[in-house]
Design a protein around this motif. Structure first.
Motif, PDB file in Angstrom:
ATOM      1  N   ASP A 135      58.060  13.968  29.578  1.00  0.00           N
ATOM      2  CA  ASP A 135      59.380  14.541  29.309  1.00  0.00           C
ATOM      3  C   ASP A 135      59.256  15.811  28.477  1.00  0.00           C
ATOM      4  O   ASP A 135      59.940  15.972  27.454  1.00  0.00           O
ATOM      5  N   ASN A 136      58.332  16.684  28.912  1.00  0.00           N
ATOM      6  CA  ASN A 136      58.183  17.980  28.270  1.00  0.00           C
ATOM      7  C   ASN A 136      57.731  17.915  26.807  1.00  0.00           C
ATOM      8  O   ASN A 136      57.976  18.844  26.041  1.00  0.00           O
ATOM      9  N   GLU A 137      57.072  16.838  26.444  1.00  0.00           N
ATOM     10  CA  GLU A 137      56.625  16.676  25.058  1.00  0.00           C
ATOM     11  C   GLU A 137      55.229  16.047  25.104  1.00  0.00           C
ATOM     12  O   GLU A 137      54.992  15.150  25.912  1.00  0.00           O
ATOM     13  N   TYR A 138      54.306  16.529  24.239  1.00  0.00           N
ATOM     14  CA  TYR A 138      52.963  15.945  24.211  1.00  0.00           C
ATOM     15  C   TYR A 138      52.932  14.729  23.288  1.00  0.00           C
ATOM     16  O   TYR A 138      53.378  14.810  22.133  1.00  0.00           O
ATOM     17  N   PHE A 139      52.383  13.635  23.795  1.00  0.00           N
ATOM     18  CA  PHE A 139      52.234  12.427  22.983  1.00  0.00           C
ATOM     19  C   PHE A 139      50.767  12.063  22.828  1.00  0.00           C
ATOM     20  O   PHE A 139      49.953  12.336  23.714  1.00  0.00           O
ATOM     21  N   GLY A 144      41.889   4.329  24.972  1.00  0.00           N
ATOM     22  CA  GLY A 144      41.236   5.000  26.085  1.00  0.00           C
ATOM     23  C   GLY A 144      42.207   5.750  26.978  1.00  0.00           C
ATOM     24  O   GLY A 144      41.974   5.910  28.174  1.00  0.00           O
ATOM     25  N   GLY A 145      43.305   6.208  26.388  1.00  0.00           N
ATOM     26  CA  GLY A 145      44.257   7.009  27.151  1.00  0.00           C
ATOM     27  C   GLY A 145      45.211   6.195  27.993  1.00  0.00           C
ATOM     28  O   GLY A 145      45.916   6.719  28.845  1.00  0.00           O
ATOM     29  N   ARG A 146      45.266   4.892  27.731  1.00  0.00           N
ATOM     30  CA  ARG A 146      46.113   4.040  28.578  1.00  0.00           C
ATOM     31  C   ARG A 146      47.519   3.833  28.028  1.00  0.00           C
ATOM     32  O   ARG A 146      48.461   3.607  28.775  1.00  0.00           O
ATOM     33  N   VAL A 147      47.644   3.897  26.691  1.00  0.00           N
ATOM     34  CA  VAL A 147      48.922   3.505  26.084  1.00  0.00           C
ATOM     35  C   VAL A 147      49.489   4.632  25.216  1.00  0.00           C
ATOM     36  O   VAL A 147      48.785   5.173  24.355  1.00  0.00           O
ATOM     37  N   ASN A 148      50.733   4.977  25.449  1.00  0.00           N
ATOM     38  CA  ASN A 148      51.406   5.976  24.628  1.00  0.00           C
ATOM     39  C   ASN A 148      51.672   5.382  23.247  1.00  0.00           C
ATOM     40  O   ASN A 148      52.314   4.343  23.128  1.00  0.00           O
ATOM     41  N   SER A 149      51.169   6.051  22.207  1.00  0.00           N
ATOM     42  CA  SER A 149      51.352   5.515  20.850  1.00  0.00           C
ATOM     43  C   SER A 149      52.777   5.785  20.364  1.00  0.00           C
ATOM     44  O   SER A 149      53.194   5.250  19.338  1.00  0.00           O
ATOM     45  N   GLY A 150      53.503   6.678  21.062  1.00  0.00           N
ATOM     46  CA  GLY A 150      54.839   7.041  20.613  1.00  0.00           C
ATOM     47  C   GLY A 150      54.821   8.191  19.620  1.00  0.00           C
ATOM     48  O   GLY A 150      55.866   8.729  19.249  1.00  0.00           O
ATOM     49  N   MET A 151      53.638   8.562  19.166  1.00  0.00           N
ATOM     50  CA  MET A 151      53.501   9.630  18.169  1.00  0.00           C
ATOM     51  C   MET A 151      53.372  10.974  18.889  1.00  0.00           C
ATOM     52  O   MET A 151      52.557  11.104  19.804  1.00  0.00           O
ATOM     53  N   LYS A 152      54.179  11.958  18.479  1.00  0.00           N
ATOM     54  CA  LYS A 152      54.067  13.289  19.075  1.00  0.00           C
ATOM     55  C   LYS A 152      52.797  13.968  18.565  1.00  0.00           C
ATOM     56  O   LYS A 152      52.457  13.856  17.378  1.00  0.00           O
ATOM     57  N   VAL A 153      52.115  14.674  19.451  1.00  0.00           N
ATOM     58  CA  VAL A 153      50.819  15.262  19.107  1.00  0.00           C
ATOM     59  C   VAL A 153      50.908  16.190  17.897  1.00  0.00           C
ATOM     60  O   VAL A 153      50.086  16.106  16.975  1.00  0.00           O
ATOM     61  N   LEU A 154      51.938  17.064  17.874  1.00  0.00           N
ATOM     62  CA  LEU A 154      51.997  18.046  16.788  1.00  0.00           C
ATOM     63  C   LEU A 154      52.242  17.382  15.433  1.00  0.00           C
ATOM     64  O   LEU A 154      51.671  17.766  14.419  1.00  0.00           O
ATOM     65  N   GLN A 155      53.063  16.360  15.468  1.00  0.00           N
ATOM     66  CA  GLN A 155      53.344  15.601  14.254  1.00  0.00           C
ATOM     67  C   GLN A 155      52.058  14.900  13.779  1.00  0.00           C
ATOM     68  O   GLN A 155      51.722  14.885  12.604  1.00  0.00           O
ATOM     69  N   TRP A 156      51.310  14.373  14.752  1.00  0.00           N
ATOM     70  CA  TRP A 156      50.097  13.602  14.457  1.00  0.00           C
ATOM     71  C   TRP A 156      48.997  14.488  13.876  1.00  0.00           C
ATOM     72  O   TRP A 156      48.371  14.149  12.882  1.00  0.00           O
ATOM     73  N   VAL A 157      48.766  15.649  14.472  1.00  0.00           N
ATOM     74  CA  VAL A 157      47.670  16.486  13.961  1.00  0.00           C
ATOM     75  C   VAL A 157      47.998  17.030  12.567  1.00  0.00           C
ATOM     76  O   VAL A 157      47.096  17.165  11.729  1.00  0.00           O
ATOM     77  N   LYS A 158      49.279  17.311  12.319  1.00  0.00           N
ATOM     78  CA  LYS A 158      49.671  17.778  10.972  1.00  0.00           C
ATOM     79  C   LYS A 158      49.428  16.685   9.941  1.00  0.00           C
ATOM     80  O   LYS A 158      48.904  16.932   8.863  1.00  0.00           O
ATOM     81  N   LEU A 169      39.535  17.015  17.701  1.00  0.00           N
ATOM     82  CA  LEU A 169      38.988  17.047  19.066  1.00  0.00           C
ATOM     83  C   LEU A 169      40.147  16.739  19.997  1.00  0.00           C
ATOM     84  O   LEU A 169      40.640  15.614  20.044  1.00  0.00           O
ATOM     85  N   LEU A 170      40.603  17.787  20.695  1.00  0.00           N
ATOM     86  CA  LEU A 170      41.849  17.687  21.437  1.00  0.00           C
ATOM     87  C   LEU A 170      41.582  17.539  22.926  1.00  0.00           C
ATOM     88  O   LEU A 170      41.171  18.486  23.599  1.00  0.00           O
ATOM     89  N   ASN A 171      41.812  16.325  23.409  1.00  0.00           N
ATOM     90  CA  ASN A 171      41.507  16.042  24.804  1.00  0.00           C
ATOM     91  C   ASN A 171      42.798  15.930  25.619  1.00  0.00           C
ATOM     92  O   ASN A 171      43.705  15.198  25.254  1.00  0.00           O
ATOM     93  N   VAL A 190      48.667  23.276  19.282  1.00  0.00           N
ATOM     94  CA  VAL A 190      47.953  22.613  18.181  1.00  0.00           C
ATOM     95  C   VAL A 190      47.275  23.637  17.265  1.00  0.00           C
ATOM     96  O   VAL A 190      47.352  23.531  16.039  1.00  0.00           O
ATOM     97  N   THR A 191      46.617  24.660  17.853  1.00  0.00           N
ATOM     98  CA  THR A 191      45.933  25.634  16.983  1.00  0.00           C
ATOM     99  C   THR A 191      46.952  26.423  16.153  1.00  0.00           C
ATOM    100  O   THR A 191      46.634  26.881  15.059  1.00  0.00           O
ATOM    101  N   ASP A 192      48.172  26.568  16.640  1.00  0.00           N
ATOM    102  CA  ASP A 192      49.211  27.252  15.858  1.00  0.00           C
ATOM    103  C   ASP A 192      49.700  26.396  14.701  1.00  0.00           C
ATOM    104  O   ASP A 192      50.270  26.914  13.749  1.00  0.00           O
ATOM    105  N   CYS A 193      49.508  25.093  14.803  1.00  0.00           N
ATOM    106  CA  CYS A 193      50.159  24.242  13.804  1.00  0.00           C
ATOM    107  C   CYS A 193      49.218  23.646  12.758  1.00  0.00           C
ATOM    108  O   CYS A 193      49.686  23.161  11.736  1.00  0.00           O
ATOM    109  N   VAL A 194      47.886  23.717  12.960  1.00  0.00           N
ATOM    110  CA  VAL A 194      46.974  23.261  11.907  1.00  0.00           C
ATOM    111  C   VAL A 194      46.017  24.390  11.532  1.00  0.00           C
ATOM    112  O   VAL A 194      45.830  25.335  12.307  1.00  0.00           O
TER     113      VAL A 194
END
Lengths: 251, 197
Positions: A135-139, A144-158, A169-171, A190-194
């Motif tokens: 839905d236009n948002e990175y999670f 092993g990439g099977r389950v959405n944690s519900g955490m948005k990527v940008l929020q998580w890396v910050k 390590l951004l895969n 991600v590189t813009d935000c950390v």
């Protein structure tokens, strides 16, 4: 000036370096020590060993391998896969690893980042993020990439940066294995935000895509597996290509 | 025999492995009484300035290092082992360093910290040792850099700013990068230090 890093990723299963698609048809790639020496001679800036076996035995066999490699190859070594506790981090470092990476364990317990950084230093804590767009948002995905944690990527890396992670390590799950190139939009976000280094992973298939990870995505390093294991491109060749286009690399 | 000081500051194995790989006898020193068994020492280290100084004091290495350096025998500091030679660090206000080199340790005030990866160390100064070296890429990983207040530069490096990434003073050589993680360039540097210093 700091150079951009090229990092081969070696998948390890039960102590063997293997390649295969989605855990099927695993084939031995070669003797781990010889392989590590080969990539070092070629100019690899770092090595990542990723245990794809799920068992305790598989992880401990990988650490034996890392120990052997660290006695003859003198570049930074990261290990990942099955690192869940401070004790796991300690064991990896004592085996000769310089850094550890973890993904699921940090999502389940972000304090692992803080504890790891406090005890061993941020320089050895790499947060691995498996990102997928929905839905236009990175999670951030887990298990092993099977389950959405519900955490948005940008929020998580910050958050991870503030807890003491030393690198990201951004895969990209969407790009992994596709050869369509690194996900530049994800990388850029991600590189813009950390302010800690970001390693691009997932999707490398052509030389220009590696170039774009640096020039457009602002990555600090690029991780790659199949294109170098299959010898489609050599590390030297990749670095020459980058250098000719104005990317600073160690040659 | 080369001795590597173990004062609880992290991973000594790569330093040990690299010197062993070069074919020189080497051992880890757990107590200053072992200084008598070696003819050159290496002070490695990762972690924080304050905790490292505390550990050097509690393990009784602090004074032994000062005596060793006074006696003009060969000494190599790596990473934090370089920074500890200075008077103080912004990382740990109020903690007195070994104070062998005049100057202090400053935090990078730039966009990306830590400075992680391979960077060029440019040889400077006109010591015999510096004349034997050439500019090369080494692996760096640090958030603080040294600001010497005397003319001891052996290497300088650019990371947003230009700073001193290695020093030489009499029997002391110390570098900010990790020669033990810098592939052929690093092994070559260690070999030169062992053979020429």
């Amino acid at each position: 000036m700091l150079t951009k890093r090229i990092i081969p990723c070696l998948d390890v299963f039960e102590g063997r370096v293997v390649k295969g698609i989605h855990f099927k048809n695993l084939v031995d790639v070669g003797d781990p020590v010889e392989l590590a020496k080969f990539y070092n001679d070629e100019g690899a800036d770092e090595l990542v060993f990723l245990d794809i076996g799920a068992s305790y035995r598989s992880k401990s066999l990988m650490l034996d391998m890392v120990n052997k490699v660290s006695q003859v190859v003198f570049i930074p070594i990261s290990v990942g896969g099955g690192i869940r506790t401070v004790e796991d981090i300690r064991n990896a470092l004592l085996s000769g690893a310089d850094k550890v990476s973890f993904c699921t364990a940090a999502l389940m317990n972000p304090e692992l980042i803080r504890e790891g950084a406090r005890i061993f230093g941020s320089q050895c804590i790499v947060l691995s993020v498996d990102a997928k767009k929905e839905d236009n948002e990175y999670f951030a995905y887990k298990l092993g990439g099977r389950v959405n944690s519900g955490m948005k990527v940008l929020q998580w890396v910050k958050l991870a940066e503030s807890l003491g992670a030393g690198e990201i390590l951004l895969n990209s799950i969407d790009r992994d294995g596709t050869k369509l190139g690194y996900d530049i939009e994800l990388l850029r976000a991600v590189t813009d935000c950390v302010s800690i280094p970001v390693i691009a992973s997932g999707g490398a298939g052509e030389l220009y895509q590696i170039y774009e990870a640096f020039s457009l995505g602002n990555a600090d390093a690029a991780l790659m597996a199949s294109i170098i294991h299959r010898k489609e491109f050599g590390i030297k060749e990749i670095k020459r290509y980058l250098k000719d286009r104005g990317i600073n690399v160690r040659l | 025999m080369i001795g590597i000081i173990d004062y609880g500051a992290g991973n000594l194995f790569s330093v040990l492995n690299s010197i062993r790989y070069l074919g020189y006898p080497v051992k880890v020193l757990k107590d200053p009484s072992e200084f008598k068994d070696v003819d050159r020492i290496v002070l490695p280290g990762v972690g924080s300035f304050g905790i490292a100084i505390q550990n050097l004091i509690s393990s009784r290495f602090y004074n032994s290092i000062l005596e060793w350096i006074d006696s003009k025998r060969p000494f190599l500091g790596i990473c934090l082992g370089l920074q500890l030679l200075f008077e103080f660090s912004e990382e740990s206000p109020g903690v007195k360093g070994l104070s062998i080199i005049r100057g202090y340790v400053k935090k990078f005030n730039v966009k990306k910290v830590p400075h992680i990866g391979w960077n060029l160390a440019m040889v400077c100064g006109d010591s015999a040792f510096s004349k034997s070296l050439k500019d090369d890429f080494y692996y760096f990983i640090h958030s603080y850099y040294v600001v010497p207040e005397e003319d001891v530069g052996l290497f300088k490096t650019e990371y947003y700013i230009e700073y001193i990434s290695g020093i030489i003073k009499d029997n002391i050589v110390a570098v900010q990068f990790h020669p033990e993680k810098s592939s052929f360039a690093g092994l070559n540097f260690l070999k030169k230090w062992i053979e020429l210093c």
